[in-house]
Design a protein around this motif. Sequence first.
Motif, PDB file in Angstrom:
ATOM      1  N   TYR A  66       0.810  -1.209   0.000  1.00 44.64           N
ATOM      2  CA  TYR A  66       0.000   0.000   0.000  1.00 44.64           C
ATOM      3  C   TYR A  66       0.850   1.270   0.000  1.00 44.64           C
ATOM      4  O   TYR A  66       0.532   2.243  -0.691  1.00 44.64           O
ATOM      5  CB  TYR A  66      -0.937  -0.044   1.211  1.00 44.64           C
ATOM      6  CG  TYR A  66      -1.780   1.181   1.365  1.00 44.64           C
ATOM      7  CD1 TYR A  66      -2.633   1.562   0.337  1.00 44.64           C
ATOM      8  CD2 TYR A  66      -1.713   1.943   2.515  1.00 44.64           C
ATOM      9  CE1 TYR A  66      -3.399   2.696   0.468  1.00 44.64           C
ATOM     10  CE2 TYR A  66      -2.485   3.077   2.646  1.00 44.64           C
ATOM     11  CZ  TYR A  66      -3.323   3.457   1.625  1.00 44.64           C
ATOM     12  OH  TYR A  66      -4.074   4.572   1.754  1.00 44.64           O
ATOM     13  N   ASN A  78       0.803   4.202  -2.777  1.00 47.26           N
ATOM     14  CA  ASN A  78       0.591   5.614  -2.460  1.00 47.26           C
ATOM     15  C   ASN A  78       1.646   6.500  -3.104  1.00 47.26           C
ATOM     16  O   ASN A  78       1.323   7.517  -3.727  1.00 47.26           O
ATOM     17  CB  ASN A  78       0.645   5.824  -0.948  1.00 47.26           C
ATOM     18  CG  ASN A  78      -0.692   5.585  -0.291  1.00 47.26           C
ATOM     19  OD1 ASN A  78      -1.704   5.469  -0.980  1.00 47.26           O
ATOM     20  ND2 ASN A  78      -0.694   5.505   1.016  1.00 47.26           N
ATOM     21  N   THR A 117       1.106   6.698  -6.754  1.00 47.09           N
ATOM     22  CA  THR A 117      -0.026   7.567  -7.074  1.00 47.09           C
ATOM     23  C   THR A 117       0.398   9.024  -7.038  1.00 47.09           C
ATOM     24  O   THR A 117       0.082   9.797  -7.947  1.00 47.09           O
ATOM     25  CB  THR A 117      -1.167   7.344  -6.054  1.00 47.09           C
ATOM     26  OG1 THR A 117      -1.411   5.957  -5.945  1.00 47.09           O
ATOM     27  CG2 THR A 117      -2.429   8.050  -6.490  1.00 47.09           C
ATOM     28  N   CYS A 127      -3.940   3.824 -10.751  1.00 46.34           N
ATOM     29  CA  CYS A 127      -3.659   3.672  -9.322  1.00 46.34           C
ATOM     30  C   CYS A 127      -4.922   3.918  -8.494  1.00 46.34           C
ATOM     31  O   CYS A 127      -5.236   3.152  -7.582  1.00 46.34           O
ATOM     32  CB  CYS A 127      -2.571   4.641  -8.876  1.00 46.34           C
ATOM     33  SG  CYS A 127      -0.946   4.227  -9.497  1.00 46.34           S
ATOM     34  N   ILE A 160      -6.783   1.256  -6.064  1.00 46.70           N
ATOM     35  CA  ILE A 160      -7.052   1.458  -4.635  1.00 46.70           C
ATOM     36  C   ILE A 160      -8.557   1.328  -4.375  1.00 46.70           C
ATOM     37  O   ILE A 160      -8.978   0.682  -3.419  1.00 46.70           O
ATOM     38  CB  ILE A 160      -6.505   2.820  -4.168  1.00 46.70           C
ATOM     39  CG1 ILE A 160      -4.978   2.827  -4.269  1.00 46.70           C
ATOM     40  CG2 ILE A 160      -6.943   3.125  -2.743  1.00 46.70           C
ATOM     41  CD1 ILE A 160      -4.323   4.166  -3.997  1.00 46.70           C
ATOM     42  N   PHE A 193      -5.798   0.717   6.077  1.00 47.88           N
ATOM     43  CA  PHE A 193      -5.459   2.094   5.747  1.00 47.88           C
ATOM     44  C   PHE A 193      -5.144   2.920   6.991  1.00 47.88           C
ATOM     45  O   PHE A 193      -4.918   4.120   6.892  1.00 47.88           O
ATOM     46  CB  PHE A 193      -6.592   2.745   4.946  1.00 47.88           C
ATOM     47  CG  PHE A 193      -6.808   2.092   3.615  1.00 47.88           C
ATOM     48  CD1 PHE A 193      -5.996   2.397   2.537  1.00 47.88           C
ATOM     49  CD2 PHE A 193      -7.804   1.149   3.446  1.00 47.88           C
ATOM     50  CE1 PHE A 193      -6.175   1.781   1.320  1.00 47.88           C
ATOM     51  CE2 PHE A 193      -7.990   0.523   2.231  1.00 47.88           C
ATOM     52  CZ  PHE A 193      -7.175   0.830   1.163  1.00 47.88           C
ATOM     53  N   ASP A 194      -5.163   2.273   8.151  1.00 46.83           N
ATOM     54  CA  ASP A 194      -4.830   2.938   9.398  1.00 46.83           C
ATOM     55  C   ASP A 194      -5.728   4.163   9.636  1.00 46.83           C
ATOM     56  O   ASP A 194      -5.268   5.288   9.796  1.00 46.83           O
ATOM     57  CB  ASP A 194      -3.344   3.352   9.390  1.00 46.83           C
ATOM     58  CG  ASP A 194      -2.914   3.878  10.746  1.00 46.83           C
ATOM     59  OD1 ASP A 194      -3.531   3.496  11.749  1.00 46.83           O
ATOM     60  OD2 ASP A 194      -1.972   4.700  10.797  1.00 46.83           O
TER      61      ASP A 194
END
Lengths: 437, 164
Positions: free
Chosen positions: B99, B103, B106, B121, B125, B141-142
Amino acid sequence: MERAAEESPNAQRGFRLQAPLVDSVSCYCKVDASLKTVVGARKFVPGSKICIQPDINPRAHKTKNSRRERNRVQAPLLPGLPDDLAIACLIRVPRVEHRKLRLVCKRWHRLLSGNFYYSLRKNLGIAEEWVYVMKRDRDGKISWHAFDPTYQVWQPLPPVPVEYSEARGFGCAVLSGCHLYLFGGETPLRGSTRRVVFYSARTNKWHPAPSMLRRRHCFGSCVIDNCLYVAGGECEGIQQALRSAEVYDPNRNRWSFITDMSTGMVPFIGVVYSGKWYLKGLGSHRQVMSEAYDPENNTWNPVNDGMVTSWRNPSTTMNGQLYSIDCRDGCKLRVYDEATDSWNKSIDSNLHLGSSRALEAAALIPLNGKLCIIRNNMSISLVDVSSPDKHVESNPHLWENVGGRGHFRTMVTNLLSSIAGRSGLKSHIVHCQVLQA
Amino acid sequence: MASSSSSSLSRVVVKSSDNNLFVVNKKVASQSQLLKQCIDNMEEKGTNDVILIPLSNVTSNILTLVLEYCEKHADFADDDNNNQELKQWDHEFLKKFDYATLNSLTMAADYMVTKSLLNLCCQFIADSIKDLTVQQIRQIFDIKNDFTPQEEADIKNENAWAFR
């Protein structure tokens, strides 16, 4: 050379702005990290708004300082990504998952209930259309459900407001693509009403709207240029059918009268075709009559042509063509031919289903460029009427049954039978609409 | 899209934020609108030197990935964009990243204005979010659950009430 490229950061930046993926109110300005507040910025640049870079939309922050302050302390939508990119990701999640996304955290909930998110989806052409079916159950109560044609699942919805839970003869129409209005009608307790409410597919909630000018039920309604027209019908305590007609403009948020019809009428069928609103119904002396309203000139005129004489319910227009159901179970469609003033063309599925009440085609609506037929047992057929080959023998994709019994997975079948009622006999569809979100 | 200018160049040098240099074919570089704009600007000025483009926001391991993508797409640039083989490649390409890398990729795609990679991207996601439960989304994704139990129950039950 390196310097030359570095010399034009604004050219690069300007270029980035020429092809933005999404609109965003977040500020890309990284001129000086110490200028975190308006106050901080004003110390250095008198009269400045937060963003002191002139080529970045100067209006974005004019009245939104408070929102920006909030953004400063808020957790990011997707940690590790700037919010504009996080939004670019989130708008691509299919609509069927939106209810789930609203449960993740408060910011997602706010985003997924707001116009910003949905207008981005609309502008990118990824907004999805669902069919909303409102039906009267065996106990006389109104219930409704949404059907997602992509994933072929029925979705629960917040119940209709209590004033409409047993109402009869009320109108139903869609404005702005995502607002479903209920208006007028009569209830056993209160009689005819002027009340108007609307459901927003964006907020998934019901909201109040301005009342109509006149109480009425069993009237006709249509939408032209995102304005809602109602005409005729009955009113409790008045013997004769109503002549009056009114229009609601959502931008002005109010109702106003238009020209009265030539005579009172209780319409039983209506359609908008080539810019005019055609209505056919029973006059005060129970005679069948037809009128057409021209919104440009605000005039009503009687019509007696071939279109209205053999016009059948349900009917609709799509891409300028007028369609109606030919066989009761919706296994056959008719198309109106203006040149010969007759309904002489037809599209046939060659598969007659039966003539019971449960199989009766209750609605015909355009959905994703196809014509959608919905039957009382909640089975759905999609007809690709724009396809050049209109013979089901040579074009098997012309007629598609998406919501029919036997076409469902078990889980959906169970839901379907509980929605339609075990026998499906006495429950019937009263309104069908398409909402985009 | 070759420029008609007499001084058109075939190669550019791109410098990552950690000061590594990448020699890039112009056709490949043109997949990024940012690089293309730099090249066009330089060509308008009529320079004959090799162009060096510094990218202060992109590290060399991410830049390698972006350039790998651009190279593949430059090969297919004249083809139909809906090429099945290319779509398959795109999917395999993104599948292998965690992930955090996704990121960074992206953001690099956004910075370098490589619109097709950015769309890819974002869609990737979005698709991964689609298949997760609420709990999993928060975990992966926290994202902190800032609802009170009551608020959460209310939203879950939003279809039980008409007005609220």
